[in-house]
Design an enzyme around this catalytic site. Structure first.
Site: not given
Ligand code: FAD
Length: 522
Positions: A96, A161, A274
């Protein structure tokens, strides 16, 4: 072995038939060289799984996607990369990210979701009796919530969120929502981690044990290790939530009330604070209709003062309560707090709903966006932290001018307290005790031209450039920079610590190449 097969993969995507054959052979070759128990995918399938992300603006081909069974497989992949000339490894949570942060061009992508079920044990911290849950780095927060509440009546304290994100993904950034003013971000609510470092070591770390690794990994943008287990603090889960929105025409009144609420002692404020900016008009995606919480609610613009400008502000609040609390008790607690606020009379909306439904509220927006096609289109989002000192200037230039017609989705702005963030983690923040998170969550209609997405990206760049040029005290959240010079500016006086940590835990710069901070060492 990896060094031998690497060029073979990278050159071999000419036509579909040979690619398919190659994929079969290559999967065997990679499987052999990696020697892991989990699944390995090569060829076309990898692009679908790990070649794109929620941002939808980057597309790269990994060498292979690894679905590990556990940390041994992850360590195996990292060690194989260490033996090679140029391989990199990216943990992918739920993909994400917006700007390809979880991608690895020509490298190994570790699909952490395959480990989601590896941990789920509730326990108590020694001494204090505080409850915690051990969960996998690849677990989705929404599943952590559902299991904690339904099986134990407990819940983590700090959220995002949207909960379709993994534990490892948000801990690598910060994890922020309306509870962070009280408990700090999610990175402040974990006490122990299991991590596979860029040296291929499997290490348990906490504030007391291997603390440098613990603090490096939290907010570390995936640069120092892959989180396989996190110990997350819990609290008794409330049963119900009173969810409230109140509207302001003036930014300084909105910020004064929001700052007052986040600065109160625990029991003297709401449990969630918020805010967001919206367009002063009837546009269904950006204006008045985005505020009411129930179809029966009506936004009455005649309640707005004559002096209202192009945009308005909404404070979003929530109060937790238990089934056993009477309506009048809840009303009294709400009235006591809300009576102190100076929002526009007549523009107050509220509903009562179960706690779990409140935390899963964005899931409904996801379902709607999936139906209307905007979940799949690009998301040129911009997230920043802006200091209290400069948020008024930011409002005048960005909210009131640059994005005064909206961004097709929420424009969040609400205050946070620096003292709730541990300086030892890798997160960087603006100066001063109060700073604001600003999130321009742009949604693009399916019929939009590619050029309109480009325009949004350009506008994001303009906002960042305006901040730099005008000496605004800000940091990007979920940062994305392409040059080392900009990363150095981003980290400021924390840059040398970040570099030292990299040298300690991932000296060959194998991990999370999609962040584009370090280049893989040969
Ligand atoms: P990914 O996108 O898969 O990875 C993100 C980064 O973390 C990459 O660099 C990856 O290599 C690394 N990573 C992933 N897993 C691990 C692991 N296990 N160990 C070490 N590194 C790792 N953020 C907020 O803070 N608050 C919010 O309210 C919020 N709302 C969101 C709503 C939506 C619809 C979206 C799309 C994003 C939102 N985000 C929010 C942002 C979100 O927290 C970050 O984009 C987060 O990185 C996404 O998590 P993911 O599991 O998809 O990680």
């Amino acid at each position: 072995m990896i060094a031998y097969i690497e060029p073979y993969f990278l050159d071999n995507d000419a036509d579909a038939a040979s690619a398919a054959t190659a994929a079969g052979k290559s999967t065997d070759a990679v499987s052999e060289s990696l020697d892991i128990e989990g699944e390995i995918l090569c060829g076309g399938a990898t692009a679908d799984i790990a070649g794109k992300d929620f941002g939808g603006m980057n597309c790269v081909k990994p060498l292979a996607v690894v679905r590990p069974v556990g940390p041994e497989d992850i360590a195996g992949a990292v060690k194989a990369a260490l033996r090679s000339d140029q391989l990199t490894v990216a943990a992918r949570g739920n993909g994400h990210s917006i700007n390809g942060q979880a991608m690895a061009e020509g490298g190994l992508v570790i699909d952490m979701r395959s480990t989601a079920e590896n941990h789920f044990e509730v326990g108590f911290l020694s001494g204090g009796g505080t409850a915690f849950v051990d969960v996998s780095g690849g677990a989705l927060w929404e599943n952590v919530l559902k299991r904690c509440v339904s099986e134990y009546g407990l819940a983590p304290r700090s959220w995002t969120d949207y909960l379709g994100l993994t534990v490892g993904g948000t801990l690598s950034n910060a994890g922020v929502s309306g509870q962070a003013f009280r408990y700090g971000p999610q990175t402040e609510n974990v006490t122990e981690l299991d991590v596979v470092t860029g040296n291929g070591d499997f290490v348990t770390c906490s504030e007391m044990e291997n603390s440098e690794l613990f603090f490096s990994v939290l907010g570390g943008l995936g640069q120092f290790g892959i989180i396989t287990r996190a110990r997350v603090l819990l609290q008794p889960a409330p049963h119900m939530v009173r969810w409230i929105r109140v509207v302001y025409a003036e930014f300084d009144e909105f910020t004064r009330d929001a700052e007052w609420l986040v600065s109160q002692k625990d029991e003297s404020s709401f449990d969630y604070v918020e805010g967001f900016v919206f367009v002063n008009g009837d546009d269904p995606a950006n204006g008045w209709p985005t505020v009411p919480l129930h179809p029966d609610h009506d936004f009455d613009p005649t309640r707005l003062p004559q002096s209202s400008g192009s945009v308005l502000y909404c404070l979003e609040l929530a109060l937790h309560y238990r089934d056993s609390d009477s309506n009048s008790t809840v009303d009294k607690r709400v009235d006591r707090l809300i009576g102190r606020l100076s929002f526009n009379e007549g523009l107050r909306f509220e509903v009562d709903l179960p706690y779990v439904d409140f935390l899963l509220r964005v899931k409904r927006s996801e379902e709607i966006a999936k139906v209307n096609g905007t979940w799949e289109t690009p998301h040129p989002w911009l997230n920043l932290f802006v200091s209290k000192r400069d948020i008024g200037d930011f409002d005048r230039t960005v909210f009131k001018e640059l994005v005064k017609n909206g961004v097709g989705g929420p424009m969040l702005v609400y205050p946070l307290l620096r003292s709730r963030w541990d300086d030892r983690t890798s997160v960087v923040l603006p100066e001063g005790e109060i700073f604001y998170i600003v999130a321009l969550l742009r949604f693009v209609p399916p019929c939009a031209k590619a050029s309109s997405v480009e325009k949004m990206v350009v506008q994001n760049q303009e906002i960042v450039q305006w901040c730099v040029k005008n000496g605004i005290d800000f940091k990007l959240y979920l940062p994305h920079y392409k040059s080392r010079e900009k990363w150095i500016r981003h980290f400021g006086n924390r840059w040398s610590r970040f570099v030292d940590r990299k040298a300690m835990f991932d000296p060959m710069a194998i991990l999370s190449p999609g962040q584009k901070i370090f280049n893989r060492a040969p």
